[in-house]
Write a protein that holds these residues in place. Structure first.
Motif, PDB file in Angstrom:
ATOM      1  N   ARG A 141      16.277   5.409   0.750  1.00 30.23           N
ATOM      2  CA  ARG A 141      15.569   4.951   1.950  1.00 30.23           C
ATOM      3  C   ARG A 141      14.090   4.799   1.644  1.00 30.23           C
ATOM      4  NH1 ARG A 141      17.134   2.309   6.244  1.00 30.23           N
ATOM      5  NH2 ARG A 141      16.334   3.052   8.219  1.00 30.23           N
ATOM      6  N   ARG A 142      13.597   3.566   1.762  1.00 30.30           N
ATOM      7  CA  ARG A 142      12.163   3.322   1.540  1.00 30.30           C
ATOM      8  C   ARG A 142      11.357   3.816   2.737  1.00 30.30           C
ATOM      9  NH1 ARG A 142      11.557  -2.941   0.661  1.00 30.30           N
ATOM     10  NH2 ARG A 142      12.625  -2.806   2.663  1.00 30.30           N
ATOM     11  N   LEU A 143      10.124   4.185   2.475  1.00 34.65           N
ATOM     12  CA  LEU A 143       9.228   4.580   3.558  1.00 34.65           C
ATOM     13  C   LEU A 143       9.118   3.453   4.579  1.00 34.65           C
ATOM     14  CD1 LEU A 143       7.213   6.489   4.913  1.00 34.65           C
ATOM     15  CD2 LEU A 143       5.452   5.569   3.377  1.00 34.65           C
ATOM     16  N   LEU A 144       9.014   2.223   4.128  1.00 32.79           N
ATOM     17  CA  LEU A 144       8.916   1.067   5.028  1.00 32.79           C
ATOM     18  C   LEU A 144      10.087   1.037   6.012  1.00 32.79           C
ATOM     19  CD1 LEU A 144       7.729  -1.696   5.880  1.00 32.79           C
ATOM     20  CD2 LEU A 144       9.063  -2.704   4.034  1.00 32.79           C
ATOM     21  N   ASP A 145      11.291   1.180   5.513  1.00 33.06           N
ATOM     22  CA  ASP A 145      12.480   1.137   6.370  1.00 33.06           C
ATOM     23  C   ASP A 145      12.537   2.350   7.299  1.00 33.06           C
ATOM     24  OD1 ASP A 145      13.324  -1.218   5.043  1.00 33.06           O
ATOM     25  OD2 ASP A 145      14.112   0.020   3.420  1.00 33.06           O
ATOM     26  N   VAL A 199       7.933  -5.980  -3.128  1.00 35.86           N
ATOM     27  CA  VAL A 199       7.662  -5.522  -4.498  1.00 35.86           C
ATOM     28  C   VAL A 199       6.218  -5.035  -4.683  1.00 35.86           C
ATOM     29  CG1 VAL A 199       9.479  -6.894  -5.590  1.00 35.86           C
ATOM     30  CG2 VAL A 199       7.192  -7.878  -5.315  1.00 35.86           C
ATOM     31  N   GLY A 200       5.504  -4.789  -3.588  1.00 34.13           N
ATOM     32  CA  GLY A 200       4.164  -4.228  -3.681  1.00 34.13           C
ATOM     33  C   GLY A 200       3.075  -5.201  -4.067  1.00 34.13           C
ATOM     34  N   GLU A 201       3.314  -6.489  -3.901  1.00 27.78           N
ATOM     35  CA  GLU A 201       2.319  -7.486  -4.297  1.00 27.78           C
ATOM     36  C   GLU A 201       1.494  -8.047  -3.134  1.00 27.78           C
ATOM     37  OE1 GLU A 201       1.503  -8.599  -7.396  1.00 27.78           O
ATOM     38  OE2 GLU A 201       2.866  -7.107  -8.238  1.00 27.78           O
ATOM     39  N   CYS A 202       2.021  -7.983  -1.904  1.00 28.37           N
ATOM     40  CA  CYS A 202       1.344  -8.684  -0.806  1.00 28.37           C
ATOM     41  C   CYS A 202       0.522  -7.781   0.103  1.00 28.37           C
ATOM     42  CB  CYS A 202       2.354  -9.474   0.021  1.00 28.37           C
ATOM     43  SG  CYS A 202       3.403  -8.466   1.096  1.00 28.37           S
ATOM     44  N   LYS A 227      -5.002   7.710   1.306  1.00 23.62           N
ATOM     45  CA  LYS A 227      -5.037   6.552   0.403  1.00 23.62           C
ATOM     46  C   LYS A 227      -4.119   5.453   0.912  1.00 23.62           C
ATOM     47  CE  LYS A 227      -5.993   9.292  -3.690  1.00 23.62           C
ATOM     48  NZ  LYS A 227      -5.594   9.660  -5.039  1.00 23.62           N
ATOM     49  N   SER A 228      -4.540   4.206   0.739  1.00 27.16           N
ATOM     50  CA  SER A 228      -3.666   3.102   1.125  1.00 27.16           C
ATOM     51  C   SER A 228      -2.557   2.957   0.083  1.00 27.16           C
ATOM     52  CB  SER A 228      -4.465   1.795   1.266  1.00 27.16           C
ATOM     53  OG  SER A 228      -5.057   1.425   0.050  1.00 27.16           O
ATOM     54  N   VAL A 229      -1.339   2.793   0.583  1.00 33.01           N
ATOM     55  CA  VAL A 229      -0.166   2.665  -0.284  1.00 33.01           C
ATOM     56  C   VAL A 229       0.757   1.587   0.274  1.00 33.01           C
ATOM     57  CG1 VAL A 229      -0.228   5.085  -1.070  1.00 33.01           C
ATOM     58  CG2 VAL A 229       1.158   4.464   0.927  1.00 33.01           C
ATOM     59  N   CYS A 230       1.535   0.996  -0.603  1.00 33.18           N
ATOM     60  CA  CYS A 230       2.552   0.025  -0.192  1.00 33.18           C
ATOM     61  C   CYS A 230       3.818   0.792   0.159  1.00 33.18           C
ATOM     62  CB  CYS A 230       2.825  -0.979  -1.307  1.00 33.18           C
ATOM     63  SG  CYS A 230       1.447  -2.096  -1.614  1.00 33.18           S
ATOM     64  N   SER A 231       4.181   0.772   1.426  1.00 32.76           N
ATOM     65  CA  SER A 231       5.334   1.552   1.868  1.00 32.76           C
ATOM     66  C   SER A 231       6.658   0.984   1.359  1.00 32.76           C
ATOM     67  CB  SER A 231       5.356   1.673   3.394  1.00 32.76           C
ATOM     68  OG  SER A 231       5.471   0.409   4.014  1.00 32.76           O
ATOM     69  N   CYS A 232       6.648  -0.249   0.851  1.00 34.99           N
ATOM     70  CA  CYS A 232       7.876  -0.817   0.286  1.00 34.99           C
ATOM     71  C   CYS A 232       8.183  -0.239  -1.096  1.00 34.99           C
ATOM     72  CB  CYS A 232       7.804  -2.338   0.211  1.00 34.99           C
ATOM     73  SG  CYS A 232       6.702  -2.992  -1.067  1.00 34.99           S
ATOM     74  N   LEU A 233       7.205   0.410  -1.711  1.00 31.24           N
ATOM     75  CA  LEU A 233       7.391   0.961  -3.054  1.00 31.24           C
ATOM     76  C   LEU A 233       7.673   2.456  -3.067  1.00 31.24           C
ATOM     77  CD1 LEU A 233       4.559  -0.845  -5.058  1.00 31.24           C
ATOM     78  CD2 LEU A 233       6.983  -1.450  -4.880  1.00 31.24           C
ATOM     79  N   LEU A 234       7.585   3.092  -1.912  1.00 34.10           N
ATOM     80  CA  LEU A 234       7.787   4.538  -1.835  1.00 34.10           C
ATOM     81  C   LEU A 234       9.112   4.855  -1.170  1.00 34.10           C
ATOM     82  CD1 LEU A 234       4.307   5.754  -0.615  1.00 34.10           C
ATOM     83  CD2 LEU A 234       5.370   6.299  -2.786  1.00 34.10           C
ATOM     84  N   GLY A 293      -5.171  -5.909  -3.038  1.00 33.44           N
ATOM     85  CA  GLY A 293      -3.724  -5.837  -2.916  1.00 33.44           C
ATOM     86  C   GLY A 293      -3.169  -6.454  -1.648  1.00 33.44           C
ATOM     87  N   ASN A 294      -4.028  -7.101  -0.853  1.00 32.61           N
ATOM     88  CA  ASN A 294      -3.613  -7.711   0.405  1.00 32.61           C
ATOM     89  C   ASN A 294      -3.740  -9.229   0.320  1.00 32.61           C
ATOM     90  OD1 ASN A 294      -5.036  -4.915   1.242  1.00 32.61           O
ATOM     91  ND2 ASN A 294      -3.311  -5.351   2.580  1.00 32.61           N
ATOM     92  N   LEU A 295      -2.623  -9.906   0.436  1.00 31.36           N
ATOM     93  CA  LEU A 295      -2.634 -11.370   0.415  1.00 31.36           C
ATOM     94  C   LEU A 295      -2.753 -11.912   1.833  1.00 31.36           C
ATOM     95  CD1 LEU A 295       0.183 -12.171  -2.158  1.00 31.36           C
ATOM     96  CD2 LEU A 295      -2.281 -12.003  -2.547  1.00 31.36           C
ATOM     97  N   CYS A 296      -3.596 -12.936   1.988  1.00 35.92           N
ATOM     98  CA  CYS A 296      -3.751 -13.636   3.261  1.00 35.92           C
ATOM     99  C   CYS A 296      -3.803 -15.123   2.951  1.00 35.92           C
ATOM    100  CB  CYS A 296      -5.019 -13.198   3.978  1.00 35.92           C
ATOM    101  SG  CYS A 296      -5.292 -14.125   5.502  1.00 35.92           S
ATOM    102  N   ARG A 297      -2.904 -15.868   3.545  1.00 30.85           N
ATOM    103  CA  ARG A 297      -2.845 -17.310   3.275  1.00 30.85           C
ATOM    104  C   ARG A 297      -3.585 -18.117   4.323  1.00 30.85           C
ATOM    105  NH1 ARG A 297       3.389 -17.538   1.227  1.00 30.85           N
ATOM    106  NH2 ARG A 297       2.974 -16.443  -0.700  1.00 30.85           N
ATOM    107  N   CYS A 298      -4.047 -17.488   5.389  1.00 26.82           N
ATOM    108  CA  CYS A 298      -4.635 -18.245   6.496  1.00 26.82           C
ATOM    109  C   CYS A 298      -6.159 -18.232   6.529  1.00 26.82           C
ATOM    110  CB  CYS A 298      -4.124 -17.704   7.829  1.00 26.82           C
ATOM    111  SG  CYS A 298      -2.353 -17.794   8.034  1.00 26.82           S
TER     112      CYS A 298
END
Length: 152
Positions: free
Chosen positions: A21-25, A42-45, A55-62, A131-136
């Protein structure tokens, strides 16, 4: 299955989670905290960024089980904090929000930065947001929003 105890947005949580179970889920499905978004998985966006123990972390990777004893802050708690409120208002005022998908992650990365460095340099801001992608927005309105908070 793993028994975990952690604090999420100031609330103690004790529960059992699966080994995978990922932290995100866990946040989105088990706790219904849907402000944290899933983008790339995958922790890229950075869409899934939360603050863990300052600390800021990607919850999809934990995995949720890795968060035993941790203090987690999600976008839902940002309004409870003076800096968090100012960030949200500045992002609206200065156009740092457009489609809004990346906004929770960007705000959480920025909040973690400002908690550590209340008056960050331009380089520190850029590093915190890398580590934060923004396309807009093209990032300039995001940076302007952050700098507006620093002036207050």
């Amino acid at each position: 299955m793993n028994e975990i105890r952690l604090t999420v947005n100031g609330v103690q949580v004790e529960t059992t989670v699966g080994d995978n179970r990922r932290l995100l889920d866990f946040l989105r499905e088990d706790l219904q905290l849907t402000g944290t978004k899933e983008g790339c998985s995958v922790g890229e966006c950075g869409a899934c960024t939360v603050i863990m123990n300052g600390k800021s972390v990607c919850s999809c990777l934990l995995l949720a089980a890795q968060c035993e004893g941790a203090e987690i802050t999600t976008i839902e708690a940002l309004h409870q904090d003076e800096i968090g409120q100012k960030l949200q208002q500045a992002f609206v005022r200065h156009g740092g929000v457009q489609c809004g998908f990346c906004t929770p992650g960007v705000l959480m990365s920025t909040k973690a930065l400002l908690d550590k460095h209340p008056q960050p340099s331009d380089n520190q801001i850029a590093e915190a947001l890398e580590g934060n992608l923004c396309r807009c927005t093209g990032y300039q309105p995001i940076i302007q929003s952050i700098k507006a908070v620093l002036k207050d």
